[in-house]
Design a protein around this motif. Structure first.
Motif, PDB file in Angstrom:
ATOM      1  N   TYR A 112     -11.810   3.320  47.332  1.00  0.00           N
ATOM      2  CA  TYR A 112     -13.063   2.561  47.466  1.00  0.00           C
ATOM      3  C   TYR A 112     -12.782   1.050  47.413  1.00  0.00           C
ATOM      4  O   TYR A 112     -13.221   0.281  48.287  1.00  0.00           O
ATOM      5  N   SER A 121     -20.396   4.217  47.747  1.00  0.00           N
ATOM      6  CA  SER A 121     -20.392   3.168  46.719  1.00  0.00           C
ATOM      7  C   SER A 121     -19.597   3.545  45.463  1.00  0.00           C
ATOM      8  O   SER A 121     -19.647   2.811  44.475  1.00  0.00           O
ATOM      9  N   VAL A 122     -18.887   4.651  45.538  1.00  0.00           N
ATOM     10  CA  VAL A 122     -18.065   5.080  44.388  1.00  0.00           C
ATOM     11  C   VAL A 122     -16.728   5.601  44.911  1.00  0.00           C
ATOM     12  O   VAL A 122     -16.544   5.743  46.116  1.00  0.00           O
ATOM     13  N   PHE A 141     -12.999   3.598  37.400  1.00  0.00           N
ATOM     14  CA  PHE A 141     -12.550   3.712  38.798  1.00  0.00           C
ATOM     15  C   PHE A 141     -11.020   3.723  38.878  1.00  0.00           C
ATOM     16  O   PHE A 141     -10.450   4.237  39.835  1.00  0.00           O
ATOM     17  N   HIS A 180     -14.174  -3.853  42.402  1.00  0.00           N
ATOM     18  CA  HIS A 180     -13.043  -2.915  42.460  1.00  0.00           C
ATOM     19  C   HIS A 180     -11.968  -3.366  43.448  1.00  0.00           C
ATOM     20  O   HIS A 180     -10.926  -2.714  43.545  1.00  0.00           O
ATOM     21  N   SER A 191     -21.915  -5.077  38.458  1.00  0.00           N
ATOM     22  CA  SER A 191     -22.710  -3.859  38.241  1.00  0.00           C
ATOM     23  C   SER A 191     -24.184  -4.226  38.356  1.00  0.00           C
ATOM     24  O   SER A 191     -24.777  -4.742  37.394  1.00  0.00           O
ATOM     25  N   SER A 241     -16.957  -5.586  46.218  1.00  0.00           N
ATOM     26  CA  SER A 241     -17.019  -4.997  44.868  1.00  0.00           C
ATOM     27  C   SER A 241     -15.946  -5.574  43.959  1.00  0.00           C
ATOM     28  O   SER A 241     -14.859  -5.957  44.411  1.00  0.00           O
ATOM     29  N   PHE A 272     -27.598  -2.958  38.356  1.00  0.00           N
ATOM     30  CA  PHE A 272     -28.435  -1.833  37.929  1.00  0.00           C
ATOM     31  C   PHE A 272     -29.584  -2.416  37.107  1.00  0.00           C
ATOM     32  O   PHE A 272     -29.531  -3.588  36.703  1.00  0.00           O
TER      33      PHE A 272
HETATM   34  C1  15L Z   1     -19.218  -0.511  42.209  1.00  0.00           C
HETATM   35  O1  15L Z   1     -18.583  -0.998  43.124  1.00  0.00           O
HETATM   36  C2  15L Z   1     -20.098   0.663  42.409  1.00  0.00           C
HETATM   37  O2  15L Z   1     -20.698   0.656  43.694  1.00  0.00           O
HETATM   38  C3  15L Z   1     -21.180   0.811  41.379  1.00  0.00           C
HETATM   39  O3  15L Z   1     -21.694   2.123  41.455  1.00  0.00           O
HETATM   40  C4  15L Z   1     -20.706   0.491  39.952  1.00  0.00           C
HETATM   41  O4  15L Z   1     -19.948   1.520  39.480  1.00  0.00           O
HETATM   42  C5  15L Z   1     -19.968  -0.830  39.935  1.00  0.00           C
HETATM   43  O5  15L Z   1     -19.011  -0.979  40.964  1.00  0.00           O
HETATM   44  C6  15L Z   1     -19.245  -1.111  38.611  1.00  0.00           C
HETATM   45  O6  15L Z   1     -18.081  -1.451  38.644  1.00  0.00           O
HETATM   46  O7  15L Z   1     -19.878  -1.011  37.574  1.00  0.00           O
END
Ligand code: 15L
Ligand code: NAI
Length: 281
Positions: A151, A90-91, A272, A128, A180, A126, A182
């Motif tokens: 990633y 995931s990173v 990233f 990303h 994100s 993601s 969390f």
């Molecule tokens: C993600 O794709 C990651 O899995 C996660 O750990 C976060 O870093 C998130 O993106 C983010 O961009 O904040």
């Protein structure tokens, strides 16, 4: 009456017979595991061998599986009607790790879905995939992909795999380009990208039960005061987030700000975009 949360075709009490949840031992997996019980009569919980305790609830079965193992993934998907695919690295990591878990992993998952007759997948993509857009740009799902590392590239591959398996085999997917997710936003960047577990759960439900999604790409973020993403291409999901990063602003802004030219302050993908490369030593 909350217009934005009114009943839609995704709100019905529909259930799958058996749902597969990969990546169940991860941060999001642990947070949603108890909630996905409402989506299916039986939930198959999976992650790498050795990371899940054998504490299955009555409606659960625990099956350890390395996503890079094609035969094991084929068996994992047997008798499942739908899959929530959270498993993988995931990173940003060296390419070889991403290749196994995310690229071979997502390929194995879709091949298993084809062979085992799975009808619907929710793919944890993601932000990303589009991390090289600037934070002063606003994009929708039609914007050209600009992955910000190996990633992001693997998630872009996952989205393309989802499109192929819909066009060719009719397997429907919602790819959620998660911002994100969390418990709370950790920094200034996440004030824009943060998504609460409650909003994620609502989007997951809509992604599983909205009819005729084909392959839909939706950005996953809460109703933050400022966001970079426009979900007009996924309007049929009827997703309207309820939460916001705003209550965390004072806490986040109590920490020193990054330099204005730092990629974490400039680019949507933040740190990233500069992690790696990982040259052999
Ligand atoms: C993600 O794709 C990651 O899995 C996660 O750990 C976060 O870093 C998130 O993106 C983010 O961009 O904040
Ligand atoms: P996480 O890293 O906490 O969980 C991922 C899980 O996948 C872990 O439990 C890990 O053991 C498992 N996994 C890794 N390699 C595997 C393999 N080869 N076979 C089987 N399982 C494997 O990640 P998190 O935060 O829970 O995210 C879940 C998914 O959502 C991931 O795919 C991640 O890329 C994606 N995502 C998450 C975001 C977030 O903000 N949490 C943002 C964007 C995407």
């Amino acid at each position: 009456m909350e217009q934005q949360h009114s009943a839609s075709s995704a709100d019905c009490a529909a259930q799958f017979d058996r749902l597969l949840l990969t990546g169940a031992a991860g941060g999001i997996g642990r947070a949603i595991r108890h909630r996905v019980a409402q989506f299916a009569r039986q939930v198959r919980i999976s992650d790498l061998p050795g990371v899940l305790a054998s504490d299955a609830a009555l409606h659960e079965e625990i099956v350890a599986c390395d996503l890079a193992d094609r035969q094991a993934v084929d068996a994992l998907a047997k008798d499942c009607d739908a899959i929530v695919h959270l498993g993988g690295v995931s990173v940003e990591r060296p390419f070889e790790e991403i290749l196994e878990a995310n690229i071979k992993g997502v390929f194995n998952l879709y091949e298993a879905a084809r062979r085992q007759g799975v009808k619907r997948i929710v793919f944890a993509s993601s932000n990303h995939v589009t991390g090289f857009y600037r934070q002063d740009e606003r994009i929708d799902a039609a914007a050209r992909k600009r992955p910000d590392g190996y990633y992001g590239l693997s998630k872009s591959f996952g989205e393309d795999t989802a499109q192929l398996y819909f066009d060719r085999y009719g397997i429907e997917t919602v790819s959620i380009r998660i911002g994100s997710v969390f418990p709370e936003p950790k920094d200034r960047r996440m004030m824009a990208s943060w998504m609460s577990y409650d909003d994620f759960h609502d989007l997951l439900r809509r992604s599983l039960f909205t009819p005729d999604v084909g392959h839909t790409i939706v950005f996953g973020m809460s109703a933050n005061a400022h966001t970079w993403w426009d979900n007009r291409c996924a309007a049929h999901l009827g997703f309207v987030p309820r939460d916001s990063s705003e209550p965390f602003r004072d806490k986040v802004e109590a920490t020193p700000p990054p330099a204005p030219t730092d990629p974490v302050a400039v680019l949507q993908g933040g740190a990233f975009t500069t992690t790696g490369p990982f040259d052999p030593v």
